[in-house]
Design a protein around this motif. Sequence first.
Motif, PDB file in Angstrom:
ATOM      1  N   LEU A 109      -2.032  13.744   2.103  1.00  0.00           N
ATOM      2  CA  LEU A 109      -2.729  12.849   1.794  1.00  0.00           C
ATOM      3  C   LEU A 109      -4.618  12.888   1.887  1.00  0.00           C
ATOM      4  O   LEU A 109      -5.343  12.520   1.464  1.00  0.00           O
ATOM      5  N   GLY A 167       0.638  -1.090  -0.007  1.00  0.00           N
ATOM      6  CA  GLY A 167      -0.021  -0.021  -0.192  1.00  0.00           C
ATOM      7  C   GLY A 167       0.833   1.453  -0.202  1.00  0.00           C
ATOM      8  O   GLY A 167       0.261   2.200   0.161  1.00  0.00           O
ATOM      9  N   THR A 168       2.129   1.386  -0.159  1.00  0.00           N
ATOM     10  CA  THR A 168       3.049   1.884   0.164  1.00  0.00           C
ATOM     11  C   THR A 168       3.056   3.099  -1.389  1.00  0.00           C
ATOM     12  O   THR A 168       3.808   4.482  -1.343  1.00  0.00           O
ATOM     13  N   HIS A 220      -5.596  15.234   0.344  1.00  0.00           N
ATOM     14  CA  HIS A 220      -6.673  14.814  -1.034  1.00  0.00           C
ATOM     15  C   HIS A 220      -7.597  13.613  -1.205  1.00  0.00           C
ATOM     16  O   HIS A 220      -8.085  13.753  -2.300  1.00  0.00           O
ATOM     17  N   PHE A 221      -7.389  12.662  -0.221  1.00  0.00           N
ATOM     18  CA  PHE A 221      -8.537  11.270  -0.927  1.00  0.00           C
ATOM     19  C   PHE A 221      -9.612  12.310  -0.615  1.00  0.00           C
ATOM     20  O   PHE A 221     -11.021  11.811  -0.685  1.00  0.00           O
ATOM     21  N   ILE A 262      -0.666   3.815   2.680  1.00  0.00           N
ATOM     22  CA  ILE A 262      -1.312   5.224   1.941  1.00  0.00           C
ATOM     23  C   ILE A 262      -2.731   4.489   1.781  1.00  0.00           C
ATOM     24  O   ILE A 262      -4.060   5.338   1.340  1.00  0.00           O
TER      25      ILE A 262
HETATM   26  N1  LIG Z   1       1.757   9.200  -2.635  1.00  0.00           N
HETATM   27  C1  LIG Z   1       0.636   9.073  -3.851  1.00  0.00           C
HETATM   28  N2  LIG Z   1       0.120   9.781  -3.489  1.00  0.00           N
HETATM   29  C2  LIG Z   1      -1.497   9.151  -3.628  1.00  0.00           C
HETATM   30  N3  LIG Z   1      -2.007   8.371  -3.901  1.00  0.00           N
HETATM   31  C3  LIG Z   1      -1.243   6.994  -3.231  1.00  0.00           C
HETATM   32  C4  LIG Z   1       0.249   7.786  -3.127  1.00  0.00           C
HETATM   33  N4  LIG Z   1       0.655   6.201  -2.796  1.00  0.00           N
HETATM   34  C5  LIG Z   1      -0.448   5.806  -3.493  1.00  0.00           C
HETATM   35  N5  LIG Z   1      -1.322   6.034  -3.285  1.00  0.00           N
HETATM   36  C6  LIG Z   1      -2.720   6.060  -3.202  1.00  0.00           C
HETATM   37  O1  LIG Z   1      -2.494   4.547  -2.741  1.00  0.00           O
HETATM   38  C7  LIG Z   1      -3.149   3.095  -3.273  1.00  0.00           C
HETATM   39  C8  LIG Z   1      -2.539   2.554  -3.011  1.00  0.00           C
HETATM   40  O2  LIG Z   1      -1.020   2.053  -3.608  1.00  0.00           O
HETATM   41  P1  LIG Z   1      -0.361   1.416  -5.051  1.00  0.00           P
HETATM   42  O3  LIG Z   1      -1.612   0.112  -5.283  1.00  0.00           O
HETATM   43  O4  LIG Z   1      -0.101   1.914  -5.353  1.00  0.00           O
HETATM   44  O5  LIG Z   1       0.103   1.007  -4.193  1.00  0.00           O
HETATM   45  P2  LIG Z   1       1.502  -0.906  -3.565  1.00  0.00           P
HETATM   46  O6  LIG Z   1       2.516  -0.102  -2.741  1.00  0.00           O
HETATM   47  O7  LIG Z   1       1.217  -1.046  -5.437  1.00  0.00           O
HETATM   48  O8  LIG Z   1       0.606  -1.634  -2.396  1.00  0.00           O
HETATM   49  P3  LIG Z   1       0.257  -3.191  -3.020  1.00  0.00           P
HETATM   50  O9  LIG Z   1       1.681  -3.527  -2.095  1.00  0.00           O
HETATM   51  O10 LIG Z   1      -0.829  -3.299  -1.834  1.00  0.00           O
HETATM   52  O11 LIG Z   1       0.374  -4.075  -4.218  1.00  0.00           O
HETATM   53  C9  LIG Z   1      -3.420   3.648  -4.641  1.00  0.00           C
HETATM   54  O12 LIG Z   1      -5.042   4.270  -4.615  1.00  0.00           O
HETATM   55  C10 LIG Z   1      -3.379   4.249  -4.841  1.00  0.00           C
HETATM   56  O13 LIG Z   1      -3.317   5.747  -5.796  1.00  0.00           O
END
Ligand SMILES: Nc1ncnc2c1ncn2[C@@H]1O[C@H](COP(=O)(O)OP(=O)(O)OP(=O)(O)O)[C@@H](O)[C@H]1O
Length: 449
Positions: A328, A178-179, A331-332, A364
Motif C-alpha cells: 500500500l 479507514g479500512t 501504491h500511495f 489505510i
Molecule cells: N485496499 C486498499 N487499496 C488502496 N486504497 C485503499 C484500500 N483501502 C482503503 N484505501 C483508501 O484509503 C482511504 C480510506 O478508505 P475508505 O474511505 O474506503 O475507508 P472507510 O472504511 O470507509 O473509512 P471510514 O470508516 O472512516 O469511513 C481511501 O482514500 C481509500 O481509497
Amino acid sequence: MLPHKKITILVVDDELSIREAFSDWLKQDGFEVETADDGPVALAKIKERHYDIMLVDVKMPQMDGITLLKHLKENDPDTAVVMMTAHGAIQDAVEAIKLGANDYLLKPFELEELSLTIEKLVQMQTLAMENLILKDRVASITRFENLVGQSPPMLKLFETIVNVARSDATVLITGETGTGKELVARTIHARSPRGYSPFIAINCGAFTEHLLESELFGHERGAFTDAKFTKKGRLEMANAGTLFLDEVGDISMKMQIDLLRVLETHEFTRVGGTTTINSDFRVIAATHQDLQESIRRRTFRQDLFYRLNVIHLEVPPLRERPEDIPLLAEHFLRRYATETGKKIDSIHPEALAAMRRHAWPGNIRELENAIERAVVVGKSRQIKPADLPFVFAPGGAEEAANLSLEDMERRHIALVLAAEGGHITNAAKVLRINRNTLYEKIKKYGLTP
Ligand SMILES: Nc1ncnc2c1ncn2[C@@H]1O[C@H](COP(=O)(O)OP(=O)(O)OP(=O)(O)O)[C@@H](O)[C@H]1O
Ligand SMILES: [Mg+2]
C-alpha cells in the motif's frame, strides 16, 4: 531467523590470523565465507561472482581498502561493504562512508561486534530486496480494481466481492475507520450489472434526523420553511444503481423505522408529498460500529439489522494484515509522487520497517496520509524514516514514550519547520493547520522559524 545460508561474505585482509578467525566465526553464524589477502585478489574474485557483503581492511600492502571500495562500487554496487580501520584512523572510516561503505569497525573489535554489524546489514539487504520485489508486484497480481492487497484476508475479500457483485443482495460492510469500507462498496457496485448506473452515497451520520429524511426521500416545494424547490432524494437518484448507506449505525430510531419500510417495499413519498415513488436501488450499508452491541443497547433495530445484514463483509484492520503495508505504501507513493510531480521513487528499508512496527489506528487512511505527507516533506528520492509522522528522529519509539503530548507537538513543529526551511506557509500546509495557529504555537514553544 534470517536466511543466512545463501548469504556470502568476502573477507579482505592481509593478516592471515584475522582472515582465519573471521572466516571460522562467520561460518559458525551460518554464512558462506571466502577470503582474499589483498585488493587485487579481491578484485579478481568479485569479477567471478557476487558477494552480498565484504569486510575490507583499509591498510593493505598492494591496494588499500579505499581504492578497492571505489572499484567495487563501480563493479558491483549492490555489495554491502564494512570497512575495518585502526582506532587512530577514524578519518579513513569517514572517507569510506562517504564513498559508499555501509558501516565500519574500529580495530581491534570483539567478534560479537562483528556479528552484530553483519546482522544489521543482512536485515537491511533483506528489506531492500523485498522493496525491489514489491515494485514488480504492485503492478500485477496485487490489485483488484482499486483495492490493493495481497494478504490472505484481502484475497478472500476480493473473491467474495466477485460473487457478491453478481447478486443483488443487500450487503453490510463492517470494519474500523479507514479500512476501506467505502472503496469496497464502490468496487462491488462497479463490478455489478448496475455498474453503469449511479452509485449514490450518503453519510447517514452527517445529518440531523430532519435533514437525513429530506436527503433520503427528497421533499416537495414548501414542505418546510427552507424548501423553496422540489428536490429529489438519494433513494430516487439511486434508481437502477446502488445506494450506499454509510455510517448506517448512526441513524436515529425513528428514521430506522422509515428506512426499514422503504427497504422492504422500495416505495416512498417525498417529504410533504403524496405521490408514491418507486425506485429500484441496491443497498450497500457500512458502519464502524458494532451493531450487535447497539442492538443490545437498544439503539439499533434488530429487524433493520437483519434486513441489511443479508451478506456481511468484514474489512480487516491494517495491523492484522502487515503484508499489505509495504504494498500500500508503494501504491500511495506512486500516486502522490505523480500528483505532486516529485521525483521520489522508493522507500528506505528503515522507513519500511518503521511502518511495519506502527499500529495504524487510522488504518489505510492513516497510511495514505502518512505517505502523502512524506512525499510533501521529502527532500531526496527516497522516503526516509524521519519523513514519517510517527517516527521521532533520532530517539525512536522508546524516547517518544517518555514525551508529553506538548513535547511531541513542539518537536514535531520544529521538525517540520526545519524541513521547510522555516517557510511558515509551507509548514502550516504540512501540519494542516492555518498560519495563525502555527504562529501561536511557535510563540508558545519559543521556536525560531
Ligand atoms: N485496499 C486498499 N487499496 C488502496 N486504497 C485503499 C484500500 N483501502 C482503503 N484505501 C483508501 O484509503 C482511504 C480510506 O478508505 P475508505 O474511505 O474506503 O475507508 P472507510 O472504511 O470507509 O473509512 P471510514 O470508516 O472512516 O469511513 C481511501 O482514500 C481509500 O481509497
Ligand atoms: Mg467511509
